[in-house]
Structure formats: C-alpha cells, structure tokens
Scaffold this motif. Structure first.
Motif, short mmCIF file in Angstrom:
data_model
loop_
_atom_site.label_atom_id
_atom_site.label_comp_id
_atom_site.label_asym_id
_atom_site.label_seq_id
_atom_site.Cartn_x
_atom_site.Cartn_y
_atom_site.Cartn_z
N GLY A 160 -12.77 7.97 -17.51
CA GLY A 160 -13.54 8.94 -16.75
C GLY A 160 -13.64 8.65 -15.27
O GLY A 160 -14.11 9.49 -14.49
N THR A 161 -13.17 7.47 -14.85
CA THR A 161 -13.18 7.15 -13.41
C THR A 161 -11.89 7.59 -12.73
O THR A 161 -11.73 7.36 -11.52
CB THR A 161 -13.36 5.63 -13.20
N LEU A 162 -10.97 8.18 -13.47
CA LEU A 162 -9.67 8.58 -12.91
C LEU A 162 -9.86 9.38 -11.62
O LEU A 162 -10.66 10.31 -11.56
CB LEU A 162 -8.92 9.43 -13.93
N GLY A 163 -9.11 9.01 -10.60
CA GLY A 163 -9.18 9.71 -9.32
C GLY A 163 -10.16 9.11 -8.33
O GLY A 163 -10.12 9.46 -7.15
N LEU A 164 -11.03 8.22 -8.79
CA LEU A 164 -12.00 7.60 -7.89
C LEU A 164 -11.40 6.38 -7.22
O LEU A 164 -10.41 5.81 -7.69
CB LEU A 164 -13.25 7.18 -8.66
N ALA A 165 -12.02 5.93 -6.14
CA ALA A 165 -11.62 4.68 -5.51
C ALA A 165 -11.79 3.55 -6.52
O ALA A 165 -12.82 3.45 -7.18
CB ALA A 165 -12.48 4.43 -4.27
N GLY A 166 -10.80 2.72 -6.65
CA GLY A 166 -10.88 1.60 -7.58
C GLY A 166 -10.58 1.94 -9.02
O GLY A 166 -10.66 1.08 -9.89
N ALA A 167 -10.22 3.20 -9.31
CA ALA A 167 -9.98 3.59 -10.70
C ALA A 167 -8.84 2.80 -11.33
O ALA A 167 -8.88 2.47 -12.52
CB ALA A 167 -9.67 5.09 -10.78
N GLY A 168 -7.83 2.48 -10.55
CA GLY A 168 -6.71 1.70 -11.08
C GLY A 168 -7.17 0.35 -11.59
O GLY A 168 -6.77 -0.10 -12.67
N LEU A 169 -8.02 -0.32 -10.80
CA LEU A 169 -8.54 -1.62 -11.22
C LEU A 169 -9.40 -1.48 -12.47
O LEU A 169 -9.32 -2.30 -13.39
CB LEU A 169 -9.38 -2.24 -10.09
N ILE A 170 -10.23 -0.44 -12.50
CA ILE A 170 -11.13 -0.23 -13.63
C ILE A 170 -10.35 0.05 -14.91
O ILE A 170 -10.61 -0.57 -15.96
CB ILE A 170 -12.10 0.92 -13.32
N ILE A 171 -9.42 0.98 -14.86
CA ILE A 171 -8.69 1.37 -16.07
C ILE A 171 -7.79 0.23 -16.56
O ILE A 171 -7.77 -0.08 -17.76
CB ILE A 171 -7.88 2.65 -15.81
N LEU A 172 -7.07 -0.41 -15.65
CA LEU A 172 -6.23 -1.54 -16.05
C LEU A 172 -7.07 -2.69 -16.58
O LEU A 172 -6.71 -3.34 -17.58
CB LEU A 172 -5.38 -2.01 -14.87
N GLY A 173 -8.21 -2.94 -15.94
CA GLY A 173 -9.09 -4.01 -16.39
C GLY A 173 -9.66 -3.73 -17.77
O GLY A 173 -9.70 -4.62 -18.63
N ALA A 174 -10.09 -2.50 -18.01
CA ALA A 174 -10.66 -2.14 -19.31
C ALA A 174 -9.62 -2.28 -20.42
O ALA A 174 -9.89 -2.85 -21.49
CB ALA A 174 -11.22 -0.72 -19.27
N TRP A 175 -8.42 -1.78 -20.17
CA TRP A 175 -7.36 -1.86 -21.20
C TRP A 175 -6.90 -3.30 -21.40
O TRP A 175 -6.62 -3.73 -22.52
CB TRP A 175 -6.21 -0.95 -20.83
N GLY A 176 -6.82 -4.06 -20.32
CA GLY A 176 -6.45 -5.47 -20.46
C GLY A 176 -7.46 -6.23 -21.28
O GLY A 176 -7.10 -7.06 -22.15
N PHE A 177 -8.74 -5.97 -21.04
CA PHE A 177 -9.81 -6.59 -21.81
C PHE A 177 -9.68 -6.23 -23.28
O PHE A 177 -9.74 -7.09 -24.18
CB PHE A 177 -11.15 -6.14 -21.23
N ALA A 178 -9.50 -4.95 -23.57
CA ALA A 178 -9.39 -4.49 -24.95
C ALA A 178 -8.19 -5.13 -25.66
O ALA A 178 -8.30 -5.61 -26.80
CB ALA A 178 -9.27 -2.97 -24.99
N LEU A 179 -7.05 -5.16 -25.01
CA LEU A 179 -5.85 -5.71 -25.64
C LEU A 179 -5.95 -7.22 -25.81
O LEU A 179 -5.44 -7.78 -26.79
CB LEU A 179 -4.62 -5.35 -24.81
N SER A 180 -6.63 -7.90 -24.88
CA SER A 180 -6.79 -9.35 -25.02
C SER A 180 -7.64 -9.69 -26.24
O SER A 180 -7.50 -10.77 -26.83
CB SER A 180 -7.41 -9.95 -23.76
N ASP A 181 -8.53 -8.78 -26.62
CA ASP A 181 -9.35 -9.02 -27.82
C ASP A 181 -8.50 -9.10 -29.08
O ASP A 181 -8.92 -9.70 -30.08
CB ASP A 181 -10.38 -7.89 -27.98
N LEU A 182 -7.30 -8.50 -29.06
CA LEU A 182 -6.42 -8.58 -30.21
C LEU A 182 -5.98 -10.02 -30.46
O LEU A 182 -5.81 -10.43 -31.62
CB LEU A 182 -5.20 -7.69 -30.01
N ALA A 183 -5.80 -10.78 -29.38
CA ALA A 183 -5.42 -12.19 -29.54
C ALA A 183 -6.56 -12.98 -30.18
O ALA A 183 -6.32 -13.84 -31.04
CB ALA A 183 -5.07 -12.79 -28.18
#
Length: 221
Positions: A160-183
């Motif tokens: 939902g932050t798409l298009g905002l300043a810093g959205a790239g960091l937020i979206i990549l960070g959220a997905w990275g966090f989620a995928l790291s939980d798989l380990a």
C-alpha cells in the motif's frame, strides 16, 4: 534518497554489515560464542541506523523503531534453542510484524498497490502452509499459521505504500523479512542444516536495514 543519507548511515551500515558477515561465518562454523556476541550487535545496528536517520522525528519512524526493537528481542530470544525460546521469539517477531503494519498505515494508502500485492502474498502463504503444516505439532499447529497470517497482512500493507517516497525500501524490506522467515521455519521444523543461516541470516538483516533506512524519508514530518 535524501542527500544526508550516506553520511549518517555509513557507520551503522558498515558495522552491521561486518557483524552480519561474521555472524554467518560463526554460525556456519558452529562457533556458538560468536553467535551470542554478533547477533545482538548486528540487530543493534539496524536500531542505530534508524535513530541516525531521524526515526524519532516522525510518527512513521517511531512506530518503525518499535518494530525494530521487537525484532531485536526476537533475535536475542531465538539464540537459545528450546521450544519455549522459539515460542517467545515467535511472539516478539509477530509483534514486530504488527508494528511494521502500523508504521506503514501511518502513510497514505495506495489502493492499487494493495491490490497488486494480494496475488503474490496469497501464493506465498499457500505454498508456505502446504510446505510446513505436515511438520507442525502441538501449539505450533495454531501459532505458525497465525504468524504467517500476520506476515501476509504486513506484505499487503507494505504494498500500500507503492508510489510513496521510500516505497522501494519498504516493499523490498517487508518481502525480504518474510522470505527470511522461511529459513527459520525450515531450521525449526524440517532440517537443522547450517545452510539455513547461510542465506536466511543475511537476507533477514538486509531486510531490517532496508526498513530502518526508510525512516529517512519521513524524518522531517
């Protein structure tokens, strides 16, 4: 990226990066004292990064900082290998995910970004549940799916932050966090192979540094 970013972020990022590399090396070599020293240090560095970039100067930054602190508590708890420690760490990380959701909701919501994030989130949740559920016993049969549900909410909120300043960091960070939980899940429920830390640990810390860095876009407001 704000002009001041690299000047303020350089020291915590370099320190955290070095601590993370050393932590992966210690884990892969089975050196437990190194884990007890380096994991809290690497976690402290993402809090240091957020503070250096003005986390206390905005509502978004303050809530994000709370999430980072909760994740650090989860990191420390998971250093101790027992079911009780794992459950405690699970609760800490669950609260950390919820804090990130609350942080993302401090920002204007892009409905298109929310809708766009639904399909990949549903796919991730379905695959993860199908993979893990046969290996869950006792309280984990309920705790882990609930945790995965919170992760899904976090990913959609990040979208939902798409298009905002810093959205790239937020979206990549959220997905990275989620995928790291798989380990973490694979190590806890399927295989204790050290390969889990080899990819999960750097992905996790990179994700936290990305989320911490996102506060710089809102430190003035």
């Amino acid at each position: 990226m704000p002009e001041f970013f690299w000047e303020l972020a350089k020291l915590p990022l370099l320190t955290g990066g070095a601590a993370t590399i050393a932590l992966v090396t210690a884990d892969f070599g089975g050196w437990r004292p190194g884990r007890y020293l380096l994991k809290p240090l690497a976690a402290a560095c993402f809090i240091w990064l957020a503070l250096s970039l003005g986390a206390t100067a905005s509502n978004y930054g303050l809530v994000m900082l709370a999430g980072l602190i909760l994740c650090m508590l989860g990191d420390i708890t998971l250093m101790f290998e027992s079911e009780g420690a794992f459950l405690t760490g699970l609760v800490a990380f669950l609260c950390g995910h919820l804090a990130y959701v609350a942080a993302f909701l401090q920002l204007p919501i892009n409905t298109y970004g929310v809708l766009l994030s639904l399909s990949p989130t549903i796919i991730l949740v379905a695959i993860t549940l199908r993979w893990l559920c046969p290996h869950l016993e006792g309280p984990m049969r309920h705790a882990v799916p609930a945790y995965i549900g919170v992760i899904a909410v976090m990913l959609v909120a990040a979208g939902g932050t798409l298009g905002l300043a810093g959205a790239g960091l937020i979206i990549l960070g959220a997905w990275g966090f989620a995928l790291s939980d798989l380990a973490v899940a694979r190590r806890q429920f399927i295989s204790s192979s050290r390969i889990n830390q080899l990819w999960g640990t750097p992905l996790y810390f990179a994700a936290q540094y990305l989320l911490a860095a996102s506060v710089c876009f809102y430190s003035a407001g």
